[in-house]
Write an enzyme that holds these catalytic residues in place. Structure first.
Site, mmCIF file in Angstrom:
data_model
loop_
_atom_site.group_PDB
_atom_site.id
_atom_site.type_symbol
_atom_site.label_atom_id
_atom_site.label_comp_id
_atom_site.label_asym_id
_atom_site.label_seq_id
_atom_site.Cartn_x
_atom_site.Cartn_y
_atom_site.Cartn_z
ATOM 1 C CD GLU A 152 -35.769 -46.367 13.241
ATOM 2 O OE1 GLU A 152 -36.060 -45.215 13.577
ATOM 3 O OE2 GLU A 152 -35.119 -46.999 14.313
ATOM 4 C CG ASP A 153 -34.952 -42.213 11.989
ATOM 5 O OD1 ASP A 153 -34.534 -43.416 12.036
ATOM 6 O OD2 ASP A 153 -34.545 -41.119 12.426
ATOM 7 C CG ASP A 186 -25.484 -45.706 11.434
ATOM 8 O OD1 ASP A 186 -24.845 -46.338 10.779
ATOM 9 O OD2 ASP A 186 -24.984 -45.020 12.416
ATOM 10 C CG PHE A 245 -24.623 -37.420 10.455
ATOM 11 C CD1 PHE A 245 -25.076 -38.474 11.662
ATOM 12 C CD2 PHE A 245 -25.107 -36.223 10.628
ATOM 13 C CE1 PHE A 245 -25.905 -38.090 12.582
ATOM 14 C CE2 PHE A 245 -26.079 -35.775 11.757
ATOM 15 C CZ PHE A 245 -26.394 -36.858 12.576
ATOM 16 N NE ARG A 277 -35.555 -34.187 15.762
ATOM 17 C CZ ARG A 277 -35.105 -35.230 16.034
ATOM 18 N NH1 ARG A 277 -35.256 -36.265 15.135
ATOM 19 N NH2 ARG A 277 -34.415 -35.549 17.134
#
Ligand code: 5GP
Length: 176
Positions: free
Chosen positions: A99-100, A103, A153, A166
């Site tokens: 997973e990136d 959050d 963010f 990206r």
């Protein structure tokens, strides 16, 4: 589309490279030459996934799972749906979910529950970034964490801002 300036470097390309190698070394040490199924969570994990994979020594089966949780928003909607499913059964497989960023953790929790239904032998999780302050998912376990970061963010290295950015080679912060 709001205007934005060039993102400020938050985690540099060399720092990412070093940390990804360290995570891979941990995975190599724990799994040895046992085959794993590495599941790339689209789209944000693509860069982390490929960099990590190139540092793994065991046989790796690659799978891709499309999840949508954010749309074009920058805050969690809590809505998670499968947009692209796996190709192969997971029965008896040793799975690592790549997973990136975690959050609220709602996406990863959903993914784990979803994958458990496919009866793998084991499931572990790797997240490049983790925002502990934002976590809402109770009892979520992340086995391999790249960096713990504050509640900013971030973009780049696979992570988008409304589908852009990206391809940045670093993790950046947009200064509006
Ligand atoms: P969670 O369900 O943990 O709240 O959110 C996970 C997903 O939200 C991530 O896979 C990623 O797509 C998106 N996300 C969460 N935080 C960020 C962020 O700081 N930047 C970007 N670009 N996406 C984020």
């Amino acid at each position: 589309m709001p205007s934005y300036s060039e993102p400020k470097v938050y985690i540099s390309e060399p720092d990412l490279k070093v940390r990804v190698r360290e995570l891979a070394a941990k995975i190599n040490a724990e799994y040895g030459m046992q085959e794993i199924t590495a599941i790339c969570i689209l789209k944000g994990s693509i860069v982390f996934f490929t960099d990590l994979l190139r540092n793994l020594k065991m046989p790796v089966v690659c799978e891709f799972l499309g999840m949508s949780s954010y749309g074009n928003h920058t805050t969690s909607t809590g809505e998670v749906k499968v947009t692209l499913d796996l190709n192969e059964p997971l029965i008896g497989k040793h799975v690592i979910v790549i997973e990136d960023i975690v959050d609220t953790g709602l996406t990863l929790s959903y993914i784990i529950d979803y994958l458990k239904m496919k009866k793998p032998s084991s499931i572990k999780t790797a997240a490049l970034l983790f925002k502990p302050e934002a976590l809402k998912a109770q009892g979520l376990k992340i086995d391999y964490i790249g960096f713990e970061i504050p509640n900013h963010f971030v973009v780049g290295y696979g992570l988008d801002y409304a589908e852009k950015m990206r391809a940045l080679p670093y993790i950046g912060i947009i200064e509006q």
